[in-house]
Design a protein around this motif. Structure first.
Motif, PDB file in Angstrom:
ATOM      1  N   ARG A 155       0.851  -1.187   0.000  1.00 27.77           N
ATOM      2  CA  ARG A 155       0.000   0.000   0.000  1.00 27.77           C
ATOM      3  C   ARG A 155       0.887   1.239   0.000  1.00 27.77           C
ATOM      4  N   ILE A 156       0.294   2.333  -0.399  1.00 27.22           N
ATOM      5  CA  ILE A 156       0.952   3.634  -0.297  1.00 27.22           C
ATOM      6  C   ILE A 156       0.394   4.300   0.955  1.00 27.22           C
ATOM      7  N   ALA A 157       1.257   4.911   1.734  1.00 27.39           N
ATOM      8  CA  ALA A 157       0.819   5.586   2.955  1.00 27.39           C
ATOM      9  C   ALA A 157       1.524   6.927   3.087  1.00 27.39           C
ATOM     10  N   VAL A 158       0.841   7.844   3.744  1.00 23.54           N
ATOM     11  CA  VAL A 158       1.441   9.121   4.134  1.00 23.54           C
ATOM     12  C   VAL A 158       1.398   9.160   5.651  1.00 23.54           C
TER      13      VAL A 158
ATOM     14  N   ALA B 152      -1.150   7.870  10.387  1.00 18.14           N
ATOM     15  CA  ALA B 152      -0.938   7.420   9.003  1.00 18.14           C
ATOM     16  C   ALA B 152      -2.269   7.384   8.253  1.00 18.14           C
ATOM     17  N   ALA B 153      -2.207   7.709   6.973  1.00 16.54           N
ATOM     18  CA  ALA B 153      -3.311   7.510   6.042  1.00 16.54           C
ATOM     19  C   ALA B 153      -2.813   6.512   5.009  1.00 16.54           C
ATOM     20  N   ILE B 154      -3.547   5.407   4.829  1.00 18.35           N
ATOM     21  CA  ILE B 154      -3.104   4.302   3.984  1.00 18.35           C
ATOM     22  C   ILE B 154      -4.076   4.096   2.830  1.00 18.35           C
ATOM     23  N   SER B 155      -3.543   3.904   1.631  1.00 22.16           N
ATOM     24  CA  SER B 155      -4.385   3.681   0.456  1.00 22.16           C
ATOM     25  C   SER B 155      -5.165   2.371   0.605  1.00 22.16           C
ATOM     26  N   LYS B 156      -6.298   2.286  -0.071  1.00 17.46           N
ATOM     27  CA  LYS B 156      -7.108   1.074  -0.024  1.00 17.46           C
ATOM     28  C   LYS B 156      -6.644   0.018  -1.013  1.00 17.46           C
ATOM     29  N   LYS B 157      -5.814   0.430  -1.990  1.00 15.98           N
ATOM     30  CA  LYS B 157      -5.302  -0.551  -2.947  1.00 15.98           C
ATOM     31  C   LYS B 157      -3.861  -0.302  -3.286  1.00 15.98           C
TER      32      LYS B 157
END
Length: 82
Positions: A5-8, A77-82
């Motif tokens: 996943r991509i995360a910020v 953290a904010a994490i992408s769903k895909k």
């Protein structure tokens, strides 16, 4: 199939002494870091760091957990769903 996943990740450092440990942890996880931006806010005596990651969710969780255990540091953290 990869489950990456991509995360910020947003890191707020309230205690200047914590900067060294935060930087050491960032270096330890450098293999999953896409980019990083740090902003010292001297008027308030804090530092802000945003980090973009590309990793499995459990690795992202381990990273944020490790950072969050450092005294004087907050992390989200904010994490992408895909």
């Amino acid at each position: 199939m990869e489950n990456k996943r991509i995360a910020v990740v947003a890191i707020v450092i309230d205690e200047p002494e914590a900067v060294t440990e935060v930087n050491a942890t960032l270096h330890e996880y450098s293999g999953i870091i896409i980019g990083r931006m740090g902003l010292p806010y001297k008027e308030r005596g804090i530092s802000l760091i945003s980090v973009a990651l590309d990793a499995e969710p459990d690795v992202i969780s381990a990273f944020t957990g490790r950072i969050g255990q450092i005294n004087g540091v907050s992390v989200k953290a904010a994490i992408s769903k895909k």
